[in-house]
Write a protein that holds these residues in place. Sequence first.
Motif, PDB file in Angstrom:
ATOM      1  N   GLU A  21       0.843  -1.205   0.000  1.00 20.00           N
ATOM      2  CA  GLU A  21       0.000   0.000   0.000  1.00 20.00           C
ATOM      3  C   GLU A  21       0.875   1.251   0.000  1.00 20.00           C
ATOM      4  O   GLU A  21       0.580   2.240  -0.669  1.00 20.00           O
ATOM      5  N   LYS A 263     -13.663  -2.702  -0.130  1.00 21.20           N
ATOM      6  CA  LYS A 263     -12.604  -2.385  -1.093  1.00 21.20           C
ATOM      7  C   LYS A 263     -12.693  -0.912  -1.519  1.00 21.20           C
ATOM      8  O   LYS A 263     -11.694  -0.202  -1.570  1.00 21.20           O
ATOM      9  N   GLU A 267      -9.973   2.086  -0.773  1.00 23.73           N
ATOM     10  CA  GLU A 267      -9.392   2.850  -1.878  1.00 23.73           C
ATOM     11  C   GLU A 267      -9.486   4.351  -1.571  1.00 23.73           C
ATOM     12  O   GLU A 267      -8.528   5.104  -1.754  1.00 23.73           O
ATOM     13  N   ARG A 270      -7.075   5.338   1.121  1.00 24.64           N
ATOM     14  CA  ARG A 270      -5.720   5.465   0.587  1.00 24.64           C
ATOM     15  C   ARG A 270      -5.531   6.837  -0.078  1.00 24.64           C
ATOM     16  O   ARG A 270      -4.536   7.508   0.116  1.00 24.64           O
TER      17      ARG A 270
END
Length: 593
Positions: A21, A263, A267, A270
């Motif tokens: 990541e 998910k 995302e 992030r």
Amino acid sequence: MFIISFYLVKNKYRKNYTKREFIKMKEDFNFLTPKKEDISLAKLKILLPYFKIHLGSFVIASIFLIISSFITIPVPYLTKIVIDKVLLGSKNAKLLVNLVIIMAILHIARSIFSGMTQYLFTKLNQEIIATLKSELFKKILKLPFSFYDQAQTGYLLSRIGEIEGLGFFFSSTLVSQLIRLGEFIFALFMLFYLNWKLTLVALSILPFYYLALKPLSQRITYITKDVLESSAKLMGKVQERISGAEVIKLFATEEREAMEIEKGFKEISRKNVLQSIIFTLFSEFNITLIALGGLLILWRGGLDIINGSFTLGSYIAFTAYAQRLYGPIQSLATFNFTIYPALVSLKRVTEIMEMAKEEEGEITINKLKEGISFVNVYFSYDGKNKVLENINLDIKVGEKVAIVGPNGSGKTTLIRLLLRMYKPSEGKIFIDSIDLGKIKLSSLREKIGIVSQNIFLFNDTVRNNISYANPNISDNEINNLLKEMDLYQFLMEGFPNGLDTIIGERGVKTSGGQNKIIAFLRAILKNPEILILDEATSEIDTRVEEKIFKFIKEKMKDTTCVIITPKDLPKETFINKIVYLENGKIVNIVTMI
Ligand SMILES: Nc1ncnc2c1ncn2[C@@H]1O[C@H](COP(=O)(O)OP(=O)(O)OP(=O)(O)O)[C@@H](O)[C@H]1O
């Protein structure tokens, strides 16, 4: 620098990122620049009308802001007088007290004006945001049906929420920037006055700002847009999954769906971290640069004090004015950073605000005299596949017409064209010989009562759903209609609290058939001149269906009715004409005697 910022931000999210990541984030950071966003200040024009309405409050708030910003400007100079002239000079205690009192009054006054400024700007900001949100909501309701074919509810809700970002333009930030510019010029003047050489030393940090700002502000613009778009899309998905929870549970796909949504959230997290890293990078850079600037002043000013060319009082006043120089530099540099996210929000809100509304006609139609005509009508949803072909159909006033055809043959589409939800690709539809395109939408739709295939009921009482078209209707009138239709008993038995029964979101607390009956009553209470039933009786039992048809036959003689059904209707009903539709074409019209 990226790595230091990453670890600073990591704590904020209390999450341990894997090496993969971390690498992905670093790659994203490096590659963000090429996708530079095209945003311009020109879009600000859509905010002008709101700004004009609140101009008075804005001016008052700005004056308070200016006063609160400048009122303490003499304080450093007064401090210099205290140190050089009183403490190290005359030692006049009375003058000392007077100067301290003056400085105290200036600080208190600043605080009062600053508080009032905050209040006025917050009020102004919130009022404009509320107006903008309502305007956007209104705009969304006025968009064409084709827009709704693509946009998801959750996505649109998120886009309305993005209006918060526009608050920036109506906050004290913009005026503050102008003040800060004034402050910067004033501080610069004072600094040159106190020690011009030392001022040049203090200014030597400026070129470094340019070097840092350029690459970072481009990245922040792109990532902000990316975060907003991804969040809005994810909200669309979340909202759809919650609405479809029944299907998910029955197919036992909770885990799969939860993983999919997780998910999406990861995302976005992030991307948020990346955004935070950029902010942290800049803020740390800022703090360090200013600290280094302070040290330069200490070094150079210290040397001047040692060789006697600069007094201690002047040095203290110099450092205080230097703060007033660095403060504005910092905020002018950060302004560049904060305005980009607001411009991104503005661009996204403008995208919707500038979309074309449903096409409107101007003619208001009176009571129907002739009827409806479809003339050589063709239609395609996507511009490629023809859904309706060469439709020629006359429906006279008061006529009861059935449209019969297999699934997907285009029956509902025909009605959508009549309701002007979509425009024919070719050909025309007329009502009383007036081109449908020229008729005012509200005038057309007020005349039509429809019970559609997929009915939508509001999470409200039976009463409020039934009387949606006419909220002022009395319970007596509703009950009379129910009795006339012989449905009073049915309603009283079917709903525990009668008209006060809450039907739940999309009618989940009532049965499918009951919902259809509510939708039917809702259409009837609109007093329509054209009644459309699109497979309206599919879930209704034969007994009630007979009552509805009897009511139409006996009490709605003058009402034009279009009844859509995939199956043939029994010949002895009230139907005057049956139109057979196949693959978008009329294959037969049977007229009853
Ligand atoms: N919003 C839309 N966008 C694109 N295609 C559509 C849309 N709505 C319907 N269609 C397509 O148009 C065709 C006709 O659909 P329509 O709903 O008019 O049929 P129908 O005769 O009413 O069918 P049913 O009896 O199943 O209700 C179908 O092939 C359908 O897939």
